[in-house]
Design a protein around this motif. Structure first.
Motif, short mmCIF file in Angstrom:
data_model
loop_
_atom_site.label_atom_id
_atom_site.label_comp_id
_atom_site.label_asym_id
_atom_site.label_seq_id
_atom_site.Cartn_x
_atom_site.Cartn_y
_atom_site.Cartn_z
N ASP A 439 4.68 45.38 -19.92
CA ASP A 439 3.70 44.36 -19.32
C ASP A 439 2.60 45.22 -18.48
N PRO A 441 -0.53 43.27 -17.02
CA PRO A 441 -1.08 42.14 -17.00
C PRO A 441 -2.47 42.00 -16.82
N TYR A 505 2.60 33.30 -19.46
CA TYR A 505 3.28 33.70 -18.22
C TYR A 505 2.12 34.01 -17.35
N SER A 507 1.10 34.52 -12.79
CA SER A 507 1.29 34.81 -11.35
C SER A 507 -0.04 34.61 -10.59
N GLU A 554 5.97 35.81 -7.93
CA GLU A 554 6.67 35.33 -8.98
C GLU A 554 5.91 35.11 -10.10
N VAL A 555 6.64 35.14 -11.50
CA VAL A 555 6.09 35.00 -12.68
C VAL A 555 6.56 33.64 -13.38
N TYR A 556 5.54 32.71 -13.68
CA TYR A 556 6.05 31.40 -14.08
C TYR A 556 5.55 31.38 -15.61
N LYS A 557 6.32 30.33 -16.28
CA LYS A 557 5.85 29.96 -17.62
C LYS A 557 5.23 28.63 -17.62
N LYS A 609 -3.05 36.38 -12.42
CA LYS A 609 -2.70 37.10 -13.61
C LYS A 609 -2.05 36.58 -14.53
N HIS A 611 0.59 37.66 -17.79
CA HIS A 611 1.44 38.73 -18.15
C HIS A 611 1.77 38.85 -19.53
N TYR A 616 7.56 38.68 -21.08
CA TYR A 616 6.75 37.61 -20.68
C TYR A 616 5.61 37.74 -21.89
N SER A 618 3.22 36.01 -23.35
CA SER A 618 2.26 35.10 -23.74
C SER A 618 1.89 35.01 -24.81
#
Length: 627
Positions: A439, A441, A505, A507, A554-557, A609, A611, A616, A618
């Motif tokens: 990763d 990012p 993905y 943040s 935190e990383v979010y989908k 960001k 990722h 992650y 993407s």
């Protein structure tokens, strides 16, 4: 002698009156009057006593004929500024000459129609009552087809769900603003895309909504008086022109129309509604829990404002309409802007990109459809018309398929990757079929007070703020707050036809922000033409019935609403996507505060960001046809 003089004077008066009348009747009117009975400003009664202004043009004679019905919020009055307008006469002549009655009606509360207006002409019973009134007329054979584009189309779907026995067929064109919810798409009539407001309605409602303090004609006025008044009083307010490039930049968004000293109306209420507000389901929008029961020929455009929801509705109808009409759903997709089908030329330019000769015999197709369903003609229209007819840009040709997307179209996954510097055209972002392992990012700063400005796109109705269509994005891509990911130059050509799915993905250090996506065809000389675009408000990533805010670190989908197109990427071209956090004023700016947004004037800067790694992944999933 006095009798002779009296007769001569009477004759001269009649001649003068005839000359005066003829001077006010256009050649289009006179041509129509030769074949048609013309009844203007017929006040059609609704069940609650409200009357809707209706013009009727029907063939002369006693034969019963079917009806082509056009119901609209727009002004079809035959006079404006002291001059006669002929567009309605031209359309009526085309219908009457083919053996139809042509009936055009204003929605409740519009122009000479009585009552209070709301978008899509609610209540839905008005459409049902109009069908009942027409089918009982001695000149009607009991069959009614509905026809129109944009706001003249968008009311048709919800009324079709009422299943009036005389509503025999419909032709909705550019109908996206009538689509509320279809599956996981919650556009609510083009108001939203991915939970972000589409600003077209702000500009549109400025010139459409009726101010409650504006003068209206008294209810109960006679048709005779209305026909006299229509010559010099068309009920059309003259709003001052607005420079929407500046006008849409005003904050808060809720005060944009007020800031222009525009009319008060439903905008002030609608701007407060969230994507799943119950009020959306009380109006005239079609939602996927309503059963369609009418044979339908759906017309869409690649550069319209809501191509993906439109295609989703066609597929929904194919799968969920009443069993006897599921196979009577047909789809046509042109490479044009909103409602610009018939403006295609031998060299059709959409924005600044040539898409070739996109002309088509629309009248033959549409009247063939109506001839079958309304007249009962055995013309083989169902057998000779493909289920789906669509135009592929790049190769610039019409194609057909048995379904949407075509069976040969297969989703292939391409991953976003970079060395951590996908920023701008000059960065190191790439689209690859190999999933990145580490990763690294890509970061960018999104300042809502310095947004990415819309340049072309799949849009309508924003005045001079956004010119729709396909434009070279190279200059836009020099900004560092646009992430650019491209395939290598293609070793062989490939067709992309269908819906592009995208998962990011992400943040951010903000509670909420947006992520945008554009699909681009890059030519060998570097020209980068946009095909479709989308957006997602991150707070709605888990559904439109709740808001879930982000936490820093935190990383979010995030799954974005799909994009749709048909484009041939020739050998040497590249497939590209752009990722950012704004596309303004196509979409409203997210002020990143986590607040209501519509009532806020100050935003905060977000450091965002994207990722991309095995953890992650993407990606975009491209619907490719390889031959």
């Amino acid at each position: 002698m006095s009798k002779v003089i009296s007769k001569l004077l009477a004759f001269l008066i009649l001649c003068s009156a005839g000359t005066s009348l003829a001077a006010q009747e256009s050649s289009a009117y006179q041509k129509l009057a030769e074949i048609a009975e013309i009844e203007q400003k017929v006040m059609m009664p609704m069940r609650d006593g409200i009357r809707l202004a209706t013009d009727i043009y029907r063939p002369k004679g006693s034969e019963k004929v079917p009806v082509i019905f056009s119901r609209t919020p727009y002004n079809f009055n035959p006079y404006g500024d002291g001059e006669e307008r002929t567009r309605t006469y031209d359309r009526a002549y085309e219908a009457v000459s083919r053996g139809y009655a042509y009936v055009v009606q204003n929605e409740r509360g519009r122009y000479f129609s009585e009552g209070k207006w709301d978008i899509l002409g609610v209540p839905l019973t008005d459409g049902y009552d109009a069908f009942s009134w027409m089918k009982d007329q001695e000149w009607c054979n009991g069959k009614i087809g509905t026809y129109g584009c944009s706001s003249t189309a968008e009311w048709q779907m919800a009324v079709a769900a009422l299943d009036h026995p005389s509503h025999a067929a419909m032709v909705p064109m550019g109908y996206g603003a009538g689509v509320g919810r279809v599956g996981d798409i919650y556009e609510q009539g083009n108001w939203y895309r991915g939970g972000a407001q589409q600003m077209l309605f702000t500009a549109w409602l400025y010139s459409v909504q009726h101010d409650p303090m504006a003068p209206r004609l008294p209810e109960g006025i006679s048709s005779e008086d209305l026909r006299r008044l229509q010559r010099f009083y068309d009920m059309s307010p003259e709003y001052p022109r607005v420079d929407w490039k500046e006008g849409l930049a005003h904050l808060p968004v809720s005060e944009i129309i007020e800031n222009q000293q525009g009319p008060q109306g439903i905008y002030e209420d609608m701007i407060k509604r969230k994507p799943n507000d119950p009020a959306w389901y009380a109006g005239g929008l079609y939602n996927d829990d309503m059963v369609l029961a009418v044979p339908s020929f759906w017309f869409c455009s690649w550069y319209d404002v809501s191509i993906t929801p439109n295609l989703a509705l066609f597929n929904h109808a194919r799968e969920n309409a009443t069993p006897d009409v599921r196979d009577h759903q047909y789809l046509f997709i042109a490479p044009t802007l909103h409602c610009r089908y018939t403006r295609a030329t031998e060299n059709t330019i959409v924005g600044e990109r040539s898409v070739g000769d996109a002309r088509y015999d629309y009248d033959g197709l549409i009247y063939g459809w109506f001839d079958y369903w309304l007249k009962g003609e055995e013309n083989n229209i169902l057998e000779e018309t493909a289920r789906v007819t669509y135009y592929t840009m790049g190769s610039n040709k019409w194609q057909t398929a048995k379904q949407w997307p075509p069976e040969a179209s297969k989703l292939e996954t391409y991953y976003l990757d970079s060395e951590g510097g996908a920023n701008s055209l000059y960065g190191n972002g790439k689209l690859t079929t190999t999933m990145p392992k580490t990763d690294r990012p890509d970061s960018f700063t999104y300042d809502p007070h310095n947004p990415i400005m819309s340049y072309g796109g799949n849009v309508c109705c924003t005045g001079n703020a956004v010119e729709g269509g396909s434009f070279d994005q190279q200059q836009m891509e020099t900004r560092n707050d646009i992430l650019v990911y491209s395939t290598p130059p293609l070793e062989e050509g490939v067709e992309l036809t269908g819906s592009v799915e995208c998962t990011l993905y992400i943040s951010s250090d903000a509670k909420d922000t947006d992520f945008t996506l554009k699909l681009i065809d890059v030519y060998p000389d570097g020209s980068a033409y946009n095909l479709d675009e989308t957006i997602q408000r991150v707070r709605y990533r888990e559904g439109y019935d709740k808001e879930v805010f982000m936490k820093e670190g935190e990383v979010y989908k995030v799954d974005l609403t799909a994009l749709s197109t048909s484009n041939y990427f020739a050998k040497g071209h590249q497939i590209r996507i752009e990722v950012s956090s704004s596309n303004f004023p196509r979409f409203e700016r997210n002020l990143n505060t986590g607040g209501n947004n519509y009532d806020e004037a100050k935003g905060v800067v977000a450091h965002n960001k994207v990722h991309h790694s095995a953890k992650y992944p993407s990606q975009v999933r491209l619907p490719l046809i390889r031959k």
